[in-house]
Design a protein around this motif. Structure first.
Motif, short mmCIF file in Angstrom:
data_model
loop_
_atom_site.label_atom_id
_atom_site.label_comp_id
_atom_site.label_asym_id
_atom_site.label_seq_id
_atom_site.Cartn_x
_atom_site.Cartn_y
_atom_site.Cartn_z
N CYS A 163 57.14 77.05 27.39
CA CYS A 163 57.89 75.81 27.58
C CYS A 163 57.75 74.90 26.36
N CYS A 212 55.87 69.77 26.38
CA CYS A 212 54.68 68.97 26.08
C CYS A 212 53.58 69.82 25.47
N LEU A 226 52.09 73.46 26.48
CA LEU A 226 52.69 74.70 25.99
C LEU A 226 52.52 75.85 26.99
N CYS A 227 52.88 75.58 28.24
CA CYS A 227 52.73 76.59 29.29
C CYS A 227 53.48 77.86 28.89
N ILE A 266 56.33 80.83 31.88
CA ILE A 266 57.60 80.40 32.47
C ILE A 266 58.52 81.60 32.67
N ALA A 313 57.75 76.24 35.68
CA ALA A 313 57.69 75.02 34.86
C ALA A 313 57.63 73.79 35.77
N CYS A 314 57.14 72.69 35.22
CA CYS A 314 57.17 71.42 35.94
C CYS A 314 58.56 70.81 35.82
N HIS A 342 52.01 65.22 31.52
CA HIS A 342 51.66 66.63 31.30
C HIS A 342 51.49 67.26 32.68
N PRO A 343 52.60 67.40 33.41
CA PRO A 343 52.48 67.67 34.85
C PRO A 343 51.67 68.91 35.22
S1 SF4 Z 1 53.34 70.85 31.64
FE1 SF4 Z 1 55.53 70.98 32.07
S2 SF4 Z 1 56.51 70.07 30.26
FE2 SF4 Z 1 54.39 70.56 29.69
S3 SF4 Z 1 54.57 72.59 28.78
FE3 SF4 Z 1 54.04 72.87 30.94
S4 SF4 Z 1 55.99 73.17 31.97
FE4 SF4 Z 1 56.42 72.30 29.95
#
Ligand code: SF4
Lengths: 431, 566
Positions: free
Chosen positions: A8, A11, A14-15, A18, A33-34, A155-156
């Motif tokens: 992702c 933010c 960097l998850c 996804i 993802a959030c 930063h969910p």
């Molecule tokens: S916390 Fe949300 S916005 Fe941040 S990298 Fe992970 S999925 Fe993307």
């Protein structure tokens, strides 16, 4: 088509787990993802500029990439003191080219760091940084502190991937086994689930750190009954929690770096963590906002020796935040051309700076119209890293991740566009 | 086709047993050949000392902790600032210079191949990114396994094959070169703020000891047929009395490889300390060197300390924290999940400081007391003992007793009672220096076969011509000339192309990254092992599929394939 383990690009978390489902060039589903990430990924092909646009009197006209690139190179070559700003939402490869171009032009290159975690870096340059990767926190930490930040909103997935809700090797039921301390000036969403919420009066961070350090050192006798609205009793309780944790992880955001005291706050935080390491294990991590703002610091550093605000006007790399930072250069009306890449100063900079931007030839490289667009004379749309461009990004803890693509919308990448501008610059300013 | 002829070279090429022969070197397309045509570019070496390009088998120049050393040190960057000029980028830094500065300075000193001593697998991509900004040397990266959970679990379970499988898989994935163990087990203990004192302590939560890790990794290294041996930073670095731990380790190293050592022990200066505290601190270089002399399976590097300012950085996180508590300047730490860690602090080694003076002497003692120069490499563990730009001074110290005595007169007055250095008369010759700075290093790394460290037919045309005529200088007396000559080549030639001339950078080159890809054969693919995959899933913070370094990160790549024999 289903694309798994995508990264992702929103933010600093960097998850990288996804799942994106596409049908042709449309994204039909995003998993894991959030909401912030989902929104960015779902709307991958929306709101993009179709091609470069150039100012035409009061309005805009379409331009070709050749023409826009020629224009950008021209204004940079014409300038005495060009500023190359942004770089936090683009790939490392583009950042590297930006540095080389700034060097050849004798310009200044700065990233959005100077308006977010610049103070953290200044503090690190004074006292260092006891840090770790986020997996280390996930596997070991039994106490988490969030200070001056609200990961629930900014930063969910930070808490579910790395802290409060993330099970790790040494914690099977993390939510029960981990304690959470939140320090802020108001009760945020994150604060509402904390074991200890410490509400401090605005500007009180420095004093609270000093008090905690004194208590940890065994000098609680010098601490008054309340410090910046926090009772001594609570401070003592927290100090004891910190000392008795097996592994403590401290995270902080712009609520600390941009509060009165700025880098001194962060310095005090780092020194508290140092102090705690004499009793048990503690680490500290700045919560970086944009997905690759840390990458800009890394790339600038290995190429120039400095993480941001690098001035090449003397042909050497020169660094003096407060003097060579973008906001200061704009406020002094010093630069006479500006290239903005993958960032939106229009939404964040002081008015004085924006006024200067409109008075000089400013070129924006960004996929979509933003608040910065009206300030520019030319905008060149590019592919988005993590959607239709791949490249390197550095997570908030310094782990470099290869960001992948799942769409092909035909846009050139930032690296390609900047590379072509750089080629034109090199034709004239050949070393 | 490009051709080059180096004429009138006074060649010392230890691997090919050439010790001071005036000859021509012909080069075609980057390799050394029998002869070239009349149109070849000619460089007249004018009888000057000509050596294979320098090889540094242990340096820290690229990667996460090196870059963090820069990041935290603007004061270091202000030293070493040079303007952009021609093909040369602007440079900054003294002890942790920028990638370009490292590359230029090494090139000017005649170095063409470097081994980055410590790469955390999870962050390998960073090291490779910096490699691509290191234009004038071929690069390799030793890969850290000191606290690797998969490896430690396999050792505890007595599954030696699995150890090799994990190492092989990881090296391929991260495009690493060899195995590095830094304070094995100690860095994992540091995960909870602890350390290990020596090789028989148990790693908390993992039920293994450092010596078990070291021995299992040595066996895995040989199973995988890796070109280089296990590269070990012993436990208990930097503490008084630690020589006993070093000897205990050395005494348990089997001799398993006919072609090269079984163990490369790094920066042994930091591991040769006697005494029981800082007051009784003294040199134990003698017993350590004696042990090395009796064990051909061990090669060491000096880790020489030189006086002045530098930055220390190592994967030995707990050691750096201890050092920070002594120095109180600034401290960075970076633990890497499931794998390793690191720490960084700046230091200033002082002549007036007794401990520092003893450290300075120990490195030299090791080099002079180890009889066989093929067993002792000249390094500073750059930048830990000193920045690599100090190599010419170290060469001169080893070649001149007079220089050593002159320097010794300036160090802490009590040093004499703590070291044996003043009693050592040995003066190394040119050939021994050539061994310790290139031939021996290439052999220890196992890269002579790909044409490194020598000037034989087919070798890489990496050549350093130093502005000194061996017959006209007495290094024992005129050590100043030795320092000058080794500080700046007349020419450094990389892959057949002159890259520096009299200190000036001539080209923006492109390096080759050398990495090892062990082929493990059916039944040994750990990448599909359920337990291994589960470990990734649960405990790493990146997905297994996102872990390997993509080919595109290596601009020029030299893959050394090996066949594992289980
Ligand atoms: S916390 Fe949300 S916005 Fe941040 S990298 Fe992970 S999925 Fe993307």
């Amino acid at each position: 088509m289903i694309h798994t383990d995508m990264v992702c690009p929103f933010c600093g978390c960097l998850c990288d787990d996804i799942v994106v489902e596409t049908e042709g060039n449309a994204v039909v589903r995003v998993d894991n993802a959030c909401t912030l990430g989902t929104h960015k990924l779902m709307n991958a092909s929306m709101d993009r500029l179709k091609g470069p646009i150039m100012r035409d009197g009061a309005g805009w006209r379409d331009a070709t990439y050749d023409e826009a690139i020629e224009y950008a190179a021209g204004v940079l070559l014409d300038a005495d003191r060009p500023l190359l700003y942004g770089w936090s939402s683009t790939q490392g490869e583009a950042q590297g080219l930006g540095v080389s171009m700034a060097e050849l032009l004798g310009g200044v290159i700065d990233s959005t760091t100077s308006v977010c975690h610049g103070p953290s870096i200044l503090a690190i340059q004074e006292v260092g940084h006891p840090g770790c990767t986020l997996g280390q926190v996930k596997n070991r930490a039994d106490l988490i502190v969030y200070w001056g930040c609200n990961p629930t909103e900014a930063h969910p997935r930070h808490m579910s991937r790395y802290t409060t809700y993330a099970d790790g090797f040494f914690l099977q039921n993390s939510f029960r086994e981990r304690k959470l301390i939140v320090v802020d000036i108001r009760k945020t969403e994150t604060a509402s689930i904390a074991d200890e919420f410490v509400q401090i009066t605005p500007g009180g961070d420095y004093a609270v750190f000093s008090a905690l350090r004194a208590i940890v050192r065994g000098r609680g006798d010098v601490v008054p009954p309340t410090v910046a609205g926090v009772t001594k009793e609570q401070l003592e309780r927290i100090a004891e929690m910190c000392k008795s944790a097996k592994f403590g992880a401290f995270f902080f955001g712009v609520g600390l770096t941009m509060a009165p005291g700025r880098y001194k706050n962060v310095r005090n935080a780092i020194e508290l963590v140092d102090e705690l390491n004499r009793y048990t294990k503690w680490t500290l991590t700045p919560l970086r906002g944009h997905y690759n703002v840390y990458g800009s610091n890394e790339v600038f550093t290995w190429m120039t020796g400095y993480p941001y605000a690098v001035d090449f006007s003397r042909q050497i790399a020169f660094y003096n935040p407060g003097e060579t930072t973008a906001v200061d250069i704009l406020a002094r009306k010093e630069c006479d051309a500006c290239l903005i890449v993958a960032s939106d100063p229009g939404a964040h900079f002081p008015r004085k700076c924006l006024e200067h931007l409109t008075s000089i030839p400013t070129v924006l490289i960004d996929p979509a119209r933003t608040v910065t667009t009206p300030l520019c004379r030319c905008q060149i749309p590019t592919a988005v890293t993590g959607i239709d461009a791949s490249g390197t990004a550095y997570r908030m803890d310094g782990v470099p991740i290869h960001v992948k693509t799942f769409l092909d919308l035909g846009y050139p990448t930032d690296t390609e566009v900047i590379g072509r501008i750089f080629e034109k610059v090199q034709e004239v300013r050949h070393p | 086709m490009s051709e080059l002829l180096v004429k009138n070279a006074y060649v010392i090429d230890p691997i090919n047993r050439i010790d001071g022969e005036v000859m021509d070197i012909a080069v075609r397309d980057g390799r050394i050949v029998e002869d070239v045509g009349p149109k070849a570019t000619v460089i007249d070496a004018e009888g000057c000392l000509t050596l294979p390009g320098g090889v540094d088998s242990h340096t820290h120049v690229c990667g996460t902790k090196v870059n963090f050393g820069r990041y935290m040190s603007p004061e270091d960057m202000r030293a070493g600032r040079e303007a952009r000029r021609g093909v040369k980028h602007a440079t900054s830094g003294y002890s942790v210079p920028t990638t370009y500065a490292n590359s230029y300075r090494y090139a000017v000193m005649g170095y063409t191949t470097l081994l980055e001593g410590a790469m955390a697998p999870l962050e390998a991509r960073h090291t490779h990114e910096e490699f691509s900004a290191t234009p004038l040397q071929d690069m390799m990266a030793n890969t850290l396994f000191d606290g690797n959970w998969g490896v430690m679990n396999a050792i505890r379970d007595g599954d030696q094959d699995r150890v090799a499988e994990i190492v092989g898989w990881t090296l391929s994935a991260v495009k690493g070169f060899g195995i590095k163990l830094t304070n094995p087990g100690g860095t994992e203990a540091w995960g909870f703020g602890k350390n290990l004192t020596c090789i028989n302590d148990e790693v908390p939560n993992f039920g293994v000891t450092p010596i078990e890790i070291i021995q299992a990794m040595i066996r895995a290294c040989e199973t995988l047929r890796l070109p280089h041996s296990v590269h070990l930073h012993c436990n208990n670095l930097g503490n008084p009395g630690n020589y006993a731990c070093t000897l205990g380790t050395f005494n348990q190293i089997p001799d398993l490889n006919e072609k090269r050592q079984t163990l490369y022990a790094t920066h042994v200066q930091f591991h040769s300390y006697g005494g029981s505290d800082w007051k009784t601190f003294c040199s134990k270089a003698e017993p350590v060197a004696y042990t090395v002399n009796n064990r051909p399976q061990i090669v060491i590097d000096m880790g020489q300390v030189m006086f002045g300012k530098t930055t220390t950085m190592t994967a030995d996180g707990p050691m750096e924290f201890n050092l920070y508590r002594l120095h109180h300047d600034k401290w960075s730490n970076h633990d890497v999940e499931l794998e390793t860690g690191s720490g960084i602090i700046p230091v200033f080694y002082r002549r007036k400081n007794l401990v520092n003076s003893i450290m300075w002497a120990i490195g030299l003692e090791l080099a002079l007391l180890v009889k066989n120069p093929w067993q002792c490499m000249l390094t500073t563990d750059n930048p830990n003992g000193a920045p690599f730009v100090k190599y010419p001074e170290i060469i001169a110290l080893l070649m001149s007793k007079k220089y050593r005595d002159a320097e010794f007169a300036t160090v802490h007055p009590d040093t004499g009672s703590k070291v044996v250095l003043p009693a050592l008369d040995r003066e190394l010759d040119w050939n021994e220096i050539a061994v310790m700075t290139r031939a021996g290093q290439a052999k220890a790394l196992g890269i002579t076969g790909i044409g490194k460290g020598h000037l034989g037919l087919g070798a890489e045309a990496d050549i350093a011509i130093y502005p000194i005529r061996v017959g006209e200088v007495d290094p024992a007396q005129e050590y100043g000339k030795v320092i000058d000559a080794f500080s700046r080549t007349k020419y450094t030639i990389k892959r057949g192309r002159p890259v520096t001339r009299d200190g000036e950078i001539l080209v923006h080159g492109e390096n080759t990254t050398i990495w090892v890809d062990p082929k493990m054969g059916p039944g040994h693919d750990i990448g599909h092992d359920a337990e291994f995959v589960k470990m990734f899933d649960r405990y790493y913070s990146v997905r297994m599929s996102n872990y390997p370094v993509q080919d595109e990160y290596l601009k020029r790549s030299l893959r050394m394939e090996t066949e594992a024999v289980f």
